[in-house]
Design a protein around this motif. Structure first.
Motif, mmCIF file in Angstrom:
data_model
loop_
_atom_site.group_PDB
_atom_site.id
_atom_site.type_symbol
_atom_site.label_atom_id
_atom_site.label_comp_id
_atom_site.label_asym_id
_atom_site.label_seq_id
_atom_site.Cartn_x
_atom_site.Cartn_y
_atom_site.Cartn_z
ATOM 1 N N ASN A 32 12.087 -56.033 -33.268
ATOM 2 C CA ASN A 32 11.349 -56.711 -32.191
ATOM 3 C C ASN A 32 9.893 -57.008 -32.578
ATOM 4 O O ASN A 32 8.993 -56.899 -31.750
ATOM 5 C CB ASN A 32 11.390 -55.847 -30.926
ATOM 6 C CG ASN A 32 11.175 -56.671 -29.663
ATOM 7 O OD1 ASN A 32 11.416 -57.878 -29.657
ATOM 8 N ND2 ASN A 32 10.733 -56.025 -28.597
ATOM 9 N N GLY A 33 9.668 -57.389 -33.832
ATOM 10 C CA GLY A 33 8.325 -57.752 -34.266
ATOM 11 C C GLY A 33 7.465 -56.598 -34.730
ATOM 12 O O GLY A 33 6.253 -56.769 -34.943
ATOM 13 N N ILE A 77 17.627 -48.901 -38.008
ATOM 14 C CA ILE A 77 17.479 -49.250 -36.593
ATOM 15 C C ILE A 77 18.689 -50.045 -36.123
ATOM 16 O O ILE A 77 19.051 -51.073 -36.718
ATOM 17 C CB ILE A 77 16.189 -50.047 -36.362
ATOM 18 C CG1 ILE A 77 14.971 -49.157 -36.661
ATOM 19 C CG2 ILE A 77 16.124 -50.576 -34.923
ATOM 20 C CD1 ILE A 77 13.641 -49.883 -36.586
ATOM 21 N N ASP A 78 19.320 -49.563 -35.077
ATOM 22 C CA ASP A 78 20.379 -50.296 -34.391
ATOM 23 C C ASP A 78 19.698 -51.204 -33.374
ATOM 24 O O ASP A 78 19.317 -50.773 -32.283
ATOM 25 C CB ASP A 78 21.325 -49.314 -33.704
ATOM 26 C CG ASP A 78 22.476 -50.007 -32.993
ATOM 27 O OD1 ASP A 78 22.579 -51.245 -33.081
ATOM 28 O OD2 ASP A 78 23.278 -49.308 -32.344
ATOM 29 N N ALA A 82 18.491 -50.523 -29.604
ATOM 30 C CA ALA A 82 17.100 -50.072 -29.729
ATOM 31 C C ALA A 82 17.023 -48.580 -30.037
ATOM 32 O O ALA A 82 16.300 -47.819 -29.393
ATOM 33 C CB ALA A 82 16.302 -50.399 -28.468
ATOM 34 N N LYS A 83 17.780 -48.168 -31.073
ATOM 35 C CA LYS A 83 17.805 -46.767 -31.476
ATOM 36 C C LYS A 83 17.444 -46.653 -32.950
ATOM 37 O O LYS A 83 17.998 -47.385 -33.784
ATOM 38 C CB LYS A 83 19.183 -46.159 -31.210
ATOM 39 C CG LYS A 83 19.510 -46.057 -29.728
ATOM 40 C CD LYS A 83 20.995 -45.847 -29.479
ATOM 41 C CE LYS A 83 21.494 -44.508 -29.967
ATOM 42 N NZ LYS A 83 22.902 -44.262 -29.531
ATOM 43 N N ILE A 103 13.735 -46.572 -29.054
ATOM 44 C CA ILE A 103 12.581 -47.452 -29.269
ATOM 45 C C ILE A 103 12.683 -48.703 -28.390
ATOM 46 O O ILE A 103 12.215 -49.774 -28.766
ATOM 47 C CB ILE A 103 12.419 -47.834 -30.752
ATOM 48 C CG1 ILE A 103 13.688 -48.488 -31.298
ATOM 49 C CG2 ILE A 103 12.046 -46.606 -31.589
ATOM 50 C CD1 ILE A 103 13.491 -49.111 -32.685
ATOM 51 N N SER A 104 13.301 -48.546 -27.208
ATOM 52 C CA SER A 104 13.373 -49.683 -26.283
ATOM 53 C C SER A 104 11.976 -50.146 -25.885
ATOM 54 O O SER A 104 11.762 -51.329 -25.602
ATOM 55 C CB SER A 104 14.196 -49.319 -25.052
ATOM 56 O OG SER A 104 13.718 -48.129 -24.444
ATOM 57 N N ASN A 105 11.019 -49.218 -25.835
ATOM 58 C CA ASN A 105 9.599 -49.567 -25.828
ATOM 59 C C ASN A 105 9.137 -49.427 -27.274
ATOM 60 O O ASN A 105 8.933 -48.314 -27.745
ATOM 61 C CB ASN A 105 8.806 -48.646 -24.914
ATOM 62 C CG ASN A 105 7.328 -49.006 -24.863
ATOM 63 O OD1 ASN A 105 6.831 -49.750 -25.719
ATOM 64 N ND2 ASN A 105 6.619 -48.486 -23.881
ATOM 65 N N PRO A 106 9.001 -50.525 -28.013
ATOM 66 C CA PRO A 106 8.858 -50.444 -29.471
ATOM 67 C C PRO A 106 7.678 -49.629 -29.962
ATOM 68 O O PRO A 106 7.718 -49.096 -31.078
ATOM 69 C CB PRO A 106 8.715 -51.917 -29.883
ATOM 70 C CG PRO A 106 9.373 -52.687 -28.798
ATOM 71 C CD PRO A 106 9.085 -51.922 -27.540
#
Length: 258
Positions: A32-33, A77-78, A82-83, A103-106
């Motif tokens: 996600n960047g 990272i999946d 977001a894991k 890491i859903s909140n990166p």
């Protein structure tokens, strides 16, 4: 910046969590960047997260903390879930074969669970919450999970030809073929049929064909469009066509002579 390869130039340089010369192994993955970074060899490093959104102008360090990871050999990272999977993880609370972070909140990773049903996880490939774990002398394990209380092993391969230290592997995009390397002198690379995780089969074996099996050690593999790119300690980069998984064909190599 390698937009023009012959005119490449340095955009940014960020020190690792530990700058000790004893650190010779680092690993990175992106989501996600953001770029996630870990280091091995020292117990005084960190998990770092870098913001890539300002490239090609700059990179900024937005997270640098040792509470979850002080040392990790490899991460994967999946992105679908977001894991972040941290292999051979160490932190302030102890050592774990595998630590999984949300890491859903990166930029604010949080602990999900530890997996310690094996003694060691060296590397992982994860797709859609299905994790292929390279567990050294314990072979290949495949798990899925929603929490530590709900880790389910859905496949394994503990006995197979040319078995050694199960080091690393890669899944093709269709999810039915997995290629893995055992990090030992003279052992072949394995092509697995993983279409049925209850019955994983060795489809074929192949090697670098360099004529010196005593020194040949496969290390890592990446698959793109059913082409396997295999890095060897002594034999450089070897490239194989896996269009027919039962009969891999060598199609190229890059070796370095001293």
């Amino acid at each position: 910046d390698v937009t023009e390869p012959i005119n490449s130039y340095l955009v940014a340089s960020i020190d690792g969590g530990s700058t000790s010369p004893d650190v010779v192994h680092r690993d990175f993955d992106d989501y996600n960047g953001y770029l996630y970074a870990v280091a091995d060899e020292m117990n005084s490093s960190t998990l770092q997260i870098m913001d890539l959104s300002y490239l090609p102008d700059s990179v900024s360090l937005v997270y640098d903390n040792d509470s979850l990871i002080t040392r990790s050999h490899n991460i994967f990272i999946d992105t679908a879930y977001a894991k972040l999977y941290s292999c051979s993880n160490k932190n302030q609370s102890g050592n774990n074969a595998l630590k999984v972070l949300d890491i859903s909140n990166p930029t604010a990773p949080t602990f999900m669970y530890n997996y310690d049903l094996v003694s060691h996880v060296h590397d992982a490939y994860v797709l859609n919450d299905t994790a292929f774990l390279n567990c050294g002398n314990q072979g290949l394990k495949v798990i899925t999970s929603s929490s530590q209380a709900n880790v389910i092993q859905i496949g394994e391969l503990s006995t197979y030809p040319h078995k050694g230290y199960n080091h690393a592997g890669w899944l093709n995009k269709e999810g039915d073929m997995y290629v893995m390397c055992d990090e030992n002198h003279g052992l072949d690379v394995k092509v697995l049929d993983v279409s049925d995780l209850n019955d994983i089969k060795v489809e074929s074996l192949f090697n670098s064909q360099m004529g010196d099996d005593a020194n040949s050690i496969p290390h890592n593999v990446i698959i793109r469009n059913n082409i396997a790119y295999v890095s060897y300690y002594h034999d450089g980069l070897q490239v194989f066509d896996l269009g027919n998984p039962a009969l891999p064909q060598k199609i190229g190599d890059v070796t370095i002579t001293k």
